[in-house]
Design an enzyme around this catalytic site. Structure first.
Site, PDB file in Angstrom:
ATOM      1  N   ASN A 208     -57.008 -30.200 -94.661  1.00  0.00           N
ATOM      2  CA  ASN A 208     -57.458 -31.755 -93.993  1.00  0.00           C
ATOM      3  C   ASN A 208     -58.932 -31.637 -94.391  1.00  0.00           C
ATOM      4  O   ASN A 208     -59.513 -30.817 -94.972  1.00  0.00           O
ATOM      5  CB  ASN A 208     -57.129 -31.669 -92.665  1.00  0.00           C
ATOM      6  CG  ASN A 208     -57.752 -30.646 -91.812  1.00  0.00           C
ATOM      7  OD1 ASN A 208     -59.060 -30.437 -91.774  1.00  0.00           O
ATOM      8  ND2 ASN A 208     -56.942 -29.913 -91.261  1.00  0.00           N
ATOM      9  N   ASP A 276     -51.106 -29.336 -87.836  1.00  0.00           N
ATOM     10  CA  ASP A 276     -49.998 -29.167 -86.750  1.00  0.00           C
ATOM     11  C   ASP A 276     -48.758 -28.469 -87.396  1.00  0.00           C
ATOM     12  O   ASP A 276     -48.005 -27.769 -86.795  1.00  0.00           O
ATOM     13  CB  ASP A 276     -49.692 -30.457 -86.534  1.00  0.00           C
ATOM     14  CG  ASP A 276     -50.989 -31.056 -85.488  1.00  0.00           C
ATOM     15  OD1 ASP A 276     -51.381 -30.350 -84.831  1.00  0.00           O
ATOM     16  OD2 ASP A 276     -51.296 -32.381 -85.466  1.00  0.00           O
ATOM     17  N   LYS A 286     -44.832 -19.936-107.972  1.00  0.00           N
ATOM     18  CA  LYS A 286     -45.431 -21.429-108.307  1.00  0.00           C
ATOM     19  C   LYS A 286     -44.086 -22.453-108.575  1.00  0.00           C
ATOM     20  O   LYS A 286     -43.452 -21.739-109.183  1.00  0.00           O
ATOM     21  CB  LYS A 286     -46.134 -21.405-109.202  1.00  0.00           C
ATOM     22  CG  LYS A 286     -46.816 -22.850-109.558  1.00  0.00           C
ATOM     23  CD  LYS A 286     -47.764 -22.896-110.970  1.00  0.00           C
ATOM     24  CE  LYS A 286     -48.162 -24.383-111.002  1.00  0.00           C
ATOM     25  NZ  LYS A 286     -48.513 -24.692-112.516  1.00  0.00           N
ATOM     26  N   PRO A 303     -48.259 -22.681 -84.259  1.00  0.00           N
ATOM     27  CA  PRO A 303     -48.711 -22.362 -82.840  1.00  0.00           C
ATOM     28  C   PRO A 303     -49.625 -23.381 -82.410  1.00  0.00           C
ATOM     29  O   PRO A 303     -50.651 -23.395 -83.130  1.00  0.00           O
ATOM     30  CB  PRO A 303     -48.777 -20.907 -82.731  1.00  0.00           C
ATOM     31  CG  PRO A 303     -49.427 -20.688 -84.185  1.00  0.00           C
ATOM     32  CD  PRO A 303     -48.477 -21.542 -85.174  1.00  0.00           C
ATOM     33  N   ASP A 304     -49.923 -23.887 -80.995  1.00  0.00           N
ATOM     34  CA  ASP A 304     -50.908 -24.789 -80.782  1.00  0.00           C
ATOM     35  C   ASP A 304     -52.152 -23.384 -79.948  1.00  0.00           C
ATOM     36  O   ASP A 304     -51.530 -23.121 -79.059  1.00  0.00           O
ATOM     37  CB  ASP A 304     -50.487 -25.736 -79.751  1.00  0.00           C
ATOM     38  CG  ASP A 304     -51.763 -26.512 -79.267  1.00  0.00           C
ATOM     39  OD1 ASP A 304     -52.808 -26.144 -79.200  1.00  0.00           O
ATOM     40  OD2 ASP A 304     -51.589 -27.698 -79.177  1.00  0.00           O
ATOM     41  N   ILE A 305     -52.983 -23.260 -80.759  1.00  0.00           N
ATOM     42  CA  ILE A 305     -53.749 -22.092 -80.388  1.00  0.00           C
ATOM     43  C   ILE A 305     -54.554 -22.566 -78.978  1.00  0.00           C
ATOM     44  O   ILE A 305     -54.492 -21.627 -78.025  1.00  0.00           O
ATOM     45  CB  ILE A 305     -54.737 -21.910 -81.508  1.00  0.00           C
ATOM     46  CG1 ILE A 305     -54.093 -21.589 -82.770  1.00  0.00           C
ATOM     47  CG2 ILE A 305     -55.532 -20.614 -80.982  1.00  0.00           C
ATOM     48  CD1 ILE A 305     -55.029 -21.532 -83.831  1.00  0.00           C
ATOM     49  N   PHE A 323     -61.143 -30.053 -78.876  1.00  0.00           N
ATOM     50  CA  PHE A 323     -61.476 -31.282 -79.246  1.00  0.00           C
ATOM     51  C   PHE A 323     -60.422 -32.185 -79.739  1.00  0.00           C
ATOM     52  O   PHE A 323     -59.267 -31.638 -79.905  1.00  0.00           O
ATOM     53  CB  PHE A 323     -62.308 -30.829 -80.737  1.00  0.00           C
ATOM     54  CG  PHE A 323     -63.808 -30.498 -80.627  1.00  0.00           C
ATOM     55  CD1 PHE A 323     -64.072 -29.338 -79.898  1.00  0.00           C
ATOM     56  CD2 PHE A 323     -64.924 -31.155 -81.185  1.00  0.00           C
ATOM     57  CE1 PHE A 323     -65.297 -28.956 -79.844  1.00  0.00           C
ATOM     58  CE2 PHE A 323     -65.937 -30.868 -80.833  1.00  0.00           C
ATOM     59  CZ  PHE A 323     -66.500 -29.613 -80.174  1.00  0.00           C
ATOM     60  N   LYS A 341     -52.204 -29.798 -72.836  1.00  0.00           N
ATOM     61  CA  LYS A 341     -52.652 -28.572 -73.121  1.00  0.00           C
ATOM     62  C   LYS A 341     -53.247 -27.457 -72.054  1.00  0.00           C
ATOM     63  O   LYS A 341     -53.236 -26.407 -72.315  1.00  0.00           O
ATOM     64  CB  LYS A 341     -53.834 -28.571 -74.187  1.00  0.00           C
ATOM     65  CG  LYS A 341     -53.419 -29.326 -75.502  1.00  0.00           C
ATOM     66  CD  LYS A 341     -53.994 -29.160 -76.762  1.00  0.00           C
ATOM     67  CE  LYS A 341     -53.533 -30.062 -77.916  1.00  0.00           C
ATOM     68  NZ  LYS A 341     -53.802 -29.400 -79.313  1.00  0.00           N
TER      69      LYS A 341
HETATM   70  N1  CTP Z   1     -55.489 -27.043 -81.894  1.00  0.00           N
HETATM   71  C1  CTP Z   1     -55.298 -25.790 -82.064  1.00  0.00           C
HETATM   72  N2  CTP Z   1     -53.960 -25.310 -82.634  1.00  0.00           N
HETATM   73  C2  CTP Z   1     -53.096 -26.580 -83.049  1.00  0.00           C
HETATM   74  C3  CTP Z   1     -53.620 -27.697 -83.139  1.00  0.00           C
HETATM   75  C4  CTP Z   1     -54.524 -28.027 -82.412  1.00  0.00           C
HETATM   76  O1  CTP Z   1     -55.773 -25.141 -81.497  1.00  0.00           O
HETATM   77  N3  CTP Z   1     -51.868 -25.864 -83.795  1.00  0.00           N
HETATM   78  C5  CTP Z   1     -56.637 -27.444 -80.984  1.00  0.00           C
HETATM   79  C6  CTP Z   1     -57.651 -28.019 -81.919  1.00  0.00           C
HETATM   80  O2  CTP Z   1     -58.526 -26.990 -82.296  1.00  0.00           O
HETATM   81  C7  CTP Z   1     -58.309 -28.953 -81.056  1.00  0.00           C
HETATM   82  C8  CTP Z   1     -57.054 -29.406 -79.961  1.00  0.00           C
HETATM   83  O3  CTP Z   1     -56.094 -28.586 -80.222  1.00  0.00           O
HETATM   84  O4  CTP Z   1     -59.289 -28.357 -80.136  1.00  0.00           O
HETATM   85  C9  CTP Z   1     -56.600 -30.948 -80.528  1.00  0.00           C
HETATM   86  O5  CTP Z   1     -56.041 -30.967 -81.717  1.00  0.00           O
HETATM   87  P1  CTP Z   1     -55.456 -32.406 -82.383  1.00  0.00           P
HETATM   88  O6  CTP Z   1     -54.725 -31.835 -83.515  1.00  0.00           O
HETATM   89  O7  CTP Z   1     -56.252 -33.473 -82.078  1.00  0.00           O
HETATM   90  O8  CTP Z   1     -54.332 -32.454 -81.292  1.00  0.00           O
HETATM   91  P2  CTP Z   1     -52.588 -32.604 -81.340  1.00  0.00           P
HETATM   92  O9  CTP Z   1     -51.959 -31.604 -80.258  1.00  0.00           O
HETATM   93  O10 CTP Z   1     -52.412 -32.358 -82.699  1.00  0.00           O
HETATM   94  O11 CTP Z   1     -52.263 -34.017 -80.984  1.00  0.00           O
HETATM   95  P3  CTP Z   1     -51.936 -35.200 -81.863  1.00  0.00           P
HETATM   96  O12 CTP Z   1     -51.502 -34.741 -83.140  1.00  0.00           O
HETATM   97  O13 CTP Z   1     -51.373 -36.045 -80.834  1.00  0.00           O
HETATM   98  O14 CTP Z   1     -53.376 -35.858 -82.101  1.00  0.00           O
END
Ligand code: CTP
Length: 397
Positions: A208, A276, A286, A303-305, A323, A341
């Protein structure tokens, strides 16, 4: 940050002495004056000329230099600094410190000083693990000597394990923490930053546009208030903050492991733009073009850290900040994200392309806490960081 401070830097004889040249450069860059002292063995590894050229000062090497004794005795030299740093600290000099030996300029200064002393050990892994060295470490800690490192890693001798000298930036941070105090002195803060790269095959990845600028600026602002910062960063386009403990990662999965490994912390700030999704089964080879047939990528959720750390049953940092990058309904989405979260604060920013925020130098944020939301005016990422760091200092105070 270190203007007006003087470091007496003792360089002992180890291969890591070459890294001490970089340490001198970093200390000078922060405004510190550096008085270098080299043992005889140190000059087998780096030349006194390089050391004095970088320090911009004379190198002291010989205890019995009568001119120097007349101009400035070793007792005075040992006390004229705000901090004595021994880098690299070999097993030998550590043993001499424990034994109270004073048989050259470096060890005499260490015996005569009434200034705080910090050492950065560097030696072969077996030497570090040796019971004699471990006994010496305990005694040095009892003598209130500060020890930075050693790190685990590959060594010049070809072995792997603890014994590598701490990186110059880490030593600099330890020096800053020893010499300056701010509202975050003594606090460990973990910051994630940058994008993640999720591999498709060995040459392609999904990424990204995050530059890592906000995370790096925040780490610097936190360090300026005295924090000890661990900076877990994906492949960012801006340089990592000097003085932080830098932990480079590529993928979200690696970022999670690195974060868990570096807890506990007094606060954890998740500024990384974590992907995500990852490609469910990234190809080991490749992916080749096949006549007309388009490859199909299947995704798996990362995983959502932030959520994981916010919901830790034990050892959750007292302050967890996320953030939120939003393109619409910023406050509503950020408020819902905070609750979903279960982090303490969300720093929400509007990343519609026309704002120029993603990858730019400015930011316009709304801070969402349990007390509601606070709109901050548009300002530079550095100013946002300073304001956020001072809010964090207040919260941890
Ligand atoms: N984050 C994280 N791990 C992930 C995704 C996000 O730790 N796998 C953390 C980011 O560092 C940030 C926060 O979550 O602090 C928000 O990330 P964002 O991508 O905006 O949120 P999403 O949960 O992806 O929600 P959406 O897709 O609805 O915007």
């Amino acid at each position: 940050m270190l203007a007006g401070k003087r470091v007496l830097l003792i360089i002992a004889g180890g291969i890591a002495a070459y890294k001490t040249l970089e340490l001198i450069r970093l200390l000078k860059g922060q405004g510190a004056a550096v008085t270098p002292v080299m043992t005889k063995a140190a000059s087998e590894f780096v030349t006194p000329l390089s050391v004095s050229a970088l320090a911009g000062e004379k190198v002291y090497t010989d205890l019995f230099d009568l001119t120097e004794e007349a101009e400035m005795g070793h007792i005075q030299l040992s006390r004229s600094a705000d901090l004595v740093v021994v880098a690299p600290a070999t097993a030998n000099i550590m043993a001499k410190m424990v034994g109270g030996q004073a048989d050259d300029m470096a060890t005499t200064l260490l015996m005569a000083t009434d200034t705080p002393v910090m050492i950065a050990p560097a030696m072969n892994v077996r030497m570090w693990d040796h019971p004699a060295t471990q006994r010496n470490v305990e005694t040095l800690l009892e003598d209130r000597i500060r020890i930075v490192g050693p790190n685990v890693g590959d060594m010049a001798c070809g072995e792997h394990g603890p014994g590598r000298m701490a990186e110059p930036a880490e030593i600099l941070n330890a020096v800053r923490n020893a010499l300056t105090s701010g509202p975050l002195t003594g606090k460990h803060i973990l910051v994630t930053s940058g994008p993640t790269h999720e591999p498709i095959d060995p040459v392609r990845y999904i990424a990204n546009r995050s530059s890592g600028a906000q995370g790096a600026a925040l780490a610097k602002a936190l360090m300026d208030l005295g924090a000890d910062v661990t900076f877990v960063t994906g492949p960012a386009s801006v340089a990592p903050p000097v003085g932080a403990r830098i932990v480079p990662v590529e993928t979200a999965a690696q970022m999670l492991v690195a974060v868990e490994e570096h807890l506990p912390a007094d606060a954890a700030i998740f500024a990384a733009a974590v992907a995500d999704w990852r490609v469910a089964s990234a190809s080991g080879k490749k992916i080749k073009k096949q006549d007309g047939a388009l490859p199909t990528l299947e995704f798996a959720e990362n995983p959502d850290i932030l959520a994981r750390v916010s919901q830790m049953a034990a050892g959750r940092p007292p302050l967890v900040v996320g953030f939120a990058a939003e393109t619409h309904d910023v406050i509503e989405n950020a408020t819902a994200k905070r609750l979903r979260k279960r982090c303490d604060w969300i720093v929400a920013n509007d990343v519609r392309p026309e704002t120029g925020i993603m990858g730019g130098t400015e930011n316009k944020v709304t801070l969402v806490t349990d007390a509601g939301s606070q709109d901050w005016p548009r300002m530079s990422k550095t100013e946002v960081s300073m304001k956020l760091a001072s809010e964090i200092a207040k919260a941890l105070g």
